[in-house]
Motif scaffolding. Structure first.
Motif, PDB file in Angstrom:
ATOM      1  N   ALA A 262      68.273  47.023 -35.501  1.00  0.00           N
ATOM      2  CA  ALA A 262      67.801  45.636 -35.469  1.00  0.00           C
ATOM      3  C   ALA A 262      66.597  45.484 -36.396  1.00  0.00           C
ATOM      4  N   ALA A 263      66.644  44.478 -37.275  1.00  0.00           N
ATOM      5  CA  ALA A 263      65.537  44.262 -38.210  1.00  0.00           C
ATOM      6  C   ALA A 263      64.370  43.609 -37.471  1.00  0.00           C
ATOM      7  N   VAL A 264      63.199  44.207 -37.617  1.00  0.00           N
ATOM      8  CA  VAL A 264      61.998  43.678 -36.942  1.00  0.00           C
ATOM      9  C   VAL A 264      60.825  43.690 -37.914  1.00  0.00           C
ATOM     10  N   ASN A 265      59.810  42.887 -37.596  1.00  0.00           N
ATOM     11  CA  ASN A 265      58.560  42.924 -38.359  1.00  0.00           C
ATOM     12  C   ASN A 265      57.772  44.156 -37.907  1.00  0.00           C
TER      13      ASN A 265
ATOM     14  N   CYS B 118      54.962  45.089 -38.619  1.00  0.00           N
ATOM     15  CA  CYS B 118      53.534  44.822 -38.398  1.00  0.00           C
ATOM     16  C   CYS B 118      53.257  44.417 -36.955  1.00  0.00           C
ATOM     17  N   LEU B 119      54.293  43.964 -36.229  1.00  0.00           N
ATOM     18  CA  LEU B 119      54.087  43.509 -34.842  1.00  0.00           C
ATOM     19  C   LEU B 119      54.695  44.465 -33.817  1.00  0.00           C
ATOM     20  N   VAL B 120      55.094  45.654 -34.270  1.00  0.00           N
ATOM     21  CA  VAL B 120      55.666  46.645 -33.360  1.00  0.00           C
ATOM     22  C   VAL B 120      54.636  47.754 -33.171  1.00  0.00           C
TER      23      VAL B 120
ATOM     24  N   ALA C 203      69.963  33.865 -41.143  1.00  0.00           N
ATOM     25  CA  ALA C 203      69.575  35.261 -40.895  1.00  0.00           C
ATOM     26  C   ALA C 203      68.328  35.641 -41.679  1.00  0.00           C
TER      27      ALA C 203
ATOM     28  N   ALA D 170      59.797  44.309 -42.946  1.00  0.00           N
ATOM     29  CA  ALA D 170      60.972  44.491 -42.074  1.00  0.00           C
ATOM     30  C   ALA D 170      61.565  45.898 -42.205  1.00  0.00           C
TER      31      ALA D 170
ATOM     32  N   GLU E 125      71.074  44.364 -41.635  1.00  0.00           N
ATOM     33  CA  GLU E 125      71.487  44.082 -40.252  1.00  0.00           C
ATOM     34  C   GLU E 125      72.522  42.965 -40.224  1.00  0.00           C
TER      35      GLU E 125
ATOM     36  N   GLY F 152      53.545  38.747 -38.746  1.00  0.00           N
ATOM     37  CA  GLY F 152      54.915  38.452 -38.315  1.00  0.00           C
ATOM     38  C   GLY F 152      55.518  37.212 -38.933  1.00  0.00           C
TER      39      GLY F 152
ATOM     40  N   GLY G 100      63.320  34.538 -41.679  1.00  0.00           N
ATOM     41  CA  GLY G 100      62.019  35.174 -41.470  1.00  0.00           C
ATOM     42  C   GLY G 100      61.542  35.995 -42.649  1.00  0.00           C
ATOM     43  N   ASN G 101      62.207  35.887 -43.794  1.00  0.00           N
ATOM     44  CA  ASN G 101      61.804  36.643 -44.985  1.00  0.00           C
ATOM     45  C   ASN G 101      61.376  35.679 -46.074  1.00  0.00           C
TER      46      ASN G 101
ATOM     47  N   THR H 244      66.647  43.208 -43.725  1.00  0.00           N
ATOM     48  CA  THR H 244      67.154  42.133 -42.864  1.00  0.00           C
ATOM     49  C   THR H 244      68.622  41.851 -43.188  1.00  0.00           C
TER      50      THR H 244
ATOM     51  N   LYS I  44      76.411  43.179 -38.699  1.00  0.00           N
ATOM     52  CA  LYS I  44      76.918  42.339 -37.606  1.00  0.00           C
ATOM     53  C   LYS I  44      77.996  41.372 -38.083  1.00  0.00           C
TER      54      LYS I  44
END
Lengths: 156, 282
Positions: free
Chosen positions: A53-56, A58-60, A126, A47, A110, A41, A129-130, A107, A114
């Motif tokens: 919604a952009a998410v990791n 690997c953690l979902v 934004a 992503a 998204e 993460g 996290g990348n 990412t 928005k």
């Protein structure tokens, strides 16, 4: 267990263990744009969009993702033409080794959904996290700004 | 990261069903990121809380908020009412919690149930928030007490947070010492100031977090601020009181002495930010 996912608009049945991550299941389905960079993460190279919604990934937990709309980089181009973000990444020279690029595009997708006209600061926040291990951060920022302009003008 | 020891994935629809499904080998997940990262080897069952009706953020007619445990940190930062509460203290804090990708996935309930490494807790303490949970019965308590008496370590499901309405002329601020953009806090502080009509402060909340406590009120500093004019001298004095009062911890990232210095500086800077917002709003 069977996990039924809707990936890039298509229903996909996957054999998954209850503890499997969405990243591992998507990669098992052949969607190799979902990169395993850190499995922690931290890096954002896995992503994907889950209901926009952009998410990791690997953690979902994959089992958590049933009934949700999942979009990977493979779903960004339509009818043979690249998404504006993909075009802008290429034109801006924002792709170096390319490993982090899919996550950056997702990412950024998204973000532009928005906020169609982000400032450089908003882009940086934004994209926090990348990570790019080639340390190329300026050109992806240029590309996102340029893609935003293309999308606002109705160009892809 | 896939967890290889998990055999069963349970999807309860009510908080009662979810609680009944918990056990020594059954872990609750909401966003699931922390469980994924910590890989609890004793767990063989995951109890997915995201099917519970706890996702809403509602604003009461009086201006207070109920934030359901399944609200993501992004949803909190994007909620117009919450984002504007007390001058924007919540988005100011949330932008430093994890990355945007993590905030899209992490839920308030999961974060609070985790009970460690938090920027959220000191802010909620400063806002006089109550946490609600279910352990066979529904409970509510001030958030600081939930951690102080160890309640959070028991088997329970966090159901949400109640944030009371702002009163009088008031503003809050958050300050975090960190090394990189979304680093874990070496130390953090949250405060709320209330202005009286005569140019002095009516009251204050001063909270310091990541000390060993997740969020401890410094009432001596709060008392020192009541009735005085806001400004650098008053804030430096409050910072000095906080430095004397707050116990700090040492770990691989910072010594207790260093953190102790940070307490004073964090409180001082946090108060100055809140006071600037107070001027704008009054």
């Amino acid at each position: 267990m069977k996990v039924t996912l809707t990936v890039n608009g298509i229903r996909r049945d996957a054999d998954a263990a209850p503890g499997d991550s969405l990243m591992d299941v998507l990669r098992g389905l052949g969607l190799t744009s979902v990169k395993n960079g850190c499995d922690n993460g931290d890096c954002g190279s896995c992503a994907v969009l889950v209901d926009g919604a952009a998410v990791n990934a690997c953690l979902v937990f994959a089992a958590r993702s049933e009934g949700k709309a999942i979009t990977t980089l493979e779903g960004m181009a339509t009818e043979g033409s690249l998404h504006a973000l993909q075009t802008a990444m290429l034109e801006s020279g924002a792709v170096q080794c390319g490993f982090c690029t899919p996550g950056i595009v997702m990412t950024a997708a998204e973000l532009l959904e928005k906020n169609p006209e982000p400032t450089d600061r908003e882009i940086d926040e934004a994209m926090a996290g990348n990570f790019c291990r080639c340390t190329g951060y300026t050109k992806p920022r240029d590309a996102i700004r340029s893609a935003a302009e293309m999308l606002r003008e109705g160009r892809r | 990261m896939s967890l290889t020891n998990i055999e069963t994935f349970v999807r309860p629809e009510t908080v009662e069903e979810a609680f009944a499904a918990l056990g020594e080998h059954a872990r609750p997940i909401s966003g699931g990121t922390d469980v994924m990262l910590r890989n609890p080897t004793a767990a063989t069952t995951l109890v997915d809380l995201m099917g519970l009706p706890l996702g809403e953020i509602t604003e009461s007619p009086g201006g207070g908020f109920t934030v359901g445990a399944n609200a993501t940190l992004t949803a909190m930062a994007d909620h117009p009412g919450l984002a504007g509460h007390l001058g924007g203290i919540l988005p100011e804090m949330l932008v430093h919690v994890g990355s945007p990708l993590l905030r899209n996935q992490c839920t308030l309930g999961g974060h609070l149930a985790r009970g460690r490494l938090s920027d959220v807790v000191p802010v909620l303490v400063a806002l006089d928030a109550e946490i609600t949970w279910f352990d066979g019965e529904h409970h509510a308590a001030p958030i600081a007490r939930f951690y102080e008496d160890g309640t959070h370590r028991g088997r329970l499901i966090v159901t949400g947070v109640e944030i009371p309405a702002a009163t009088g002329t008031s503003a809050g601020a958050f300050h975090k010492f960190l090394r990189t953009f979304f680093d874990l806090a070496l130390l953090n502080a949250a405060c709320v100031l209330w202005a009286s009509g005569d140019g002095t402060l009516d009251a204050a909340r001063v909270v310091v977090g990541e000390t060993p406590s997740l969020g401890v009120r410094v009432t001596a500093a709060e008392d020192a601020l009541a009735g005085v004019a806001p400004g650098p001298e008053a804030f430096a004095a409050a910072g000095a009181i906080a430095r004397a009062e707050v116990e700090t911890r040492a770990d691989s990232r910072a010594s207790a002495e260093y953190r102790s210095q940070l307490v004073g500086v964090a409180v001082e800077r946090c108060l100055a930010k809140a006071a600037a917002r107070l001027e704008v709003s009054s």
